[in-house]
Scaffold this active site. Structure first.
Site, short mmCIF file in Angstrom:
data_model
loop_
_atom_site.label_atom_id
_atom_site.label_comp_id
_atom_site.label_asym_id
_atom_site.label_seq_id
_atom_site.Cartn_x
_atom_site.Cartn_y
_atom_site.Cartn_z
N SER A 159 -21.55 -37.88 -12.85
CA SER A 159 -20.22 -38.40 -12.56
C SER A 159 -20.04 -39.62 -11.54
CB SER A 159 -19.07 -37.49 -12.27
OG SER A 159 -17.91 -38.16 -12.00
N TYR A 173 -14.60 -30.93 -7.49
CA TYR A 173 -15.43 -31.62 -8.70
C TYR A 173 -16.45 -32.43 -7.73
CZ TYR A 173 -16.50 -34.27 -12.98
OH TYR A 173 -16.87 -34.92 -13.91
N LYS A 177 -20.61 -32.63 -7.93
CA LYS A 177 -21.27 -33.86 -8.50
C LYS A 177 -22.26 -34.40 -7.36
CE LYS A 177 -19.83 -33.30 -12.60
NZ LYS A 177 -20.84 -32.86 -13.48
#
Length: 271
Positions: A159, A173, A177
């Site tokens: 991402s 999140y 990542k």
């Protein structure tokens, strides 16, 4: 085995030969829909056998039925955070097609939460799936690739959050990542001697079924105003780059990330 056996000079190969995946087998996690399905379709088009590994059995089977050559497609129920499921994914590939040559770690979860409101269980599950899932599936795949002795490709759909924050509310999140971005570098170092390359693709905003709970059509239009190329990404945008990394066009690339975001992160975080 010398590395030159894996990375022979491609000078004499044509473009069609470099991109031909005929006879190769690819497992793609989270491939029942969205980016994973877009990736699987491109790899299949290039000639690869496909294993759709997804936690949703019905969706995986429905996706498999849509492929032009269903004889080259299998499905397996896979929770990437479970080591036994990662092993079952590899066995499915080997039992059906005799080998596993390409792994695409695409499965991931996405649940927004402001940092001060972040629930521990949400954070823990995000790390289990997005980071440890990559490690477990890559371990299982790499062990098989080493046993086969013919090298391999490990590609993770990461991402833009691993490069630069794009929106608020993604602390957990982003941590998962960033973890993947770090992990692939050491994985690449350790696996290079076996002819296995390890790379990441970093999408920005991409129009998938998973985006719907977080962004309506109006939200997508607002996002597109912030993307220099003027549109949101599509699953096939990512599929094309994964195909490049899976092919011999990228034979001399390992331990790196390719950002595919239309220039989104150039304009900074949305606050």
């Amino acid at each position: 085995m010398p590395m030159t056996n894996f990375f022979a000079s491609p000078d004499s190969a044509s473009i069609s030969e470099l991109m031909d995946l005929s006879g190769k087998t690819a497992a793609v996690t989270g491939a029942a829909m969205g980016i994973g399905l877009g990736v699987a379709r491109r790899l299949h088009e290039a000639g690869a056998n496909i294993v759709i590994a997804d936690v949703n059995k019905e969706a995986a089977e429905a996706a498999a039925a849509e492929f032009e050559d269903t004889a080259r497609v299998r499905t397996v129920v896979t929770d990437v955070s479970r080591p036994e499921d990662a092993e079952a994914m590899v066995r499915t590939a080997v039992d059906a097609f005799g080998a596993l040559d390409i792994l695409v770690n695409n499965a991931g979860i996405y649940q927004g939460s402001l940092f001060l409101d972040l629930d521990l269980e949400v954070a823990r599950r995000t790390l289990e799936v997005n980071l440890l899932g990559v490690v477990l599936c890559s371990q299982a795949a790499a062990r098989r690739m080493i046993e086969q002795g013919s090298g391999g490709r490990i590609i993770t759909v990461n991402s833009v959050e691993s490069v630069n924050p794009s929106v608020i509310g993604l602390t957990h999140y982003a941590a998962s990542k960033h973890g993947v971005a770090g992990a692939i570098k050491t994985m690449a170092l350790e696996l290079a001697q076996h002819g296995i390359t390890v790379n990441n693709v970093c999408p920005g905003g991409t129009k998938t079924p998973g985006l719907a709970p977080f962004m309506d059509d109006e939200g997508i239009k607002e996002l597109e105003k912030r993307i220099p190329l003027g549109r949101i990404g599509l699953p096939d945008d990512i599929g094309r780059v994964v195909l490049f990394l899976a092919s011999d066009l990228a034979a001399f690339m390992t331990g790196t990330q390719i950002v595919v975001d239309g220039g989104q992160i150039l304009r900074g975080a949305q606050v």
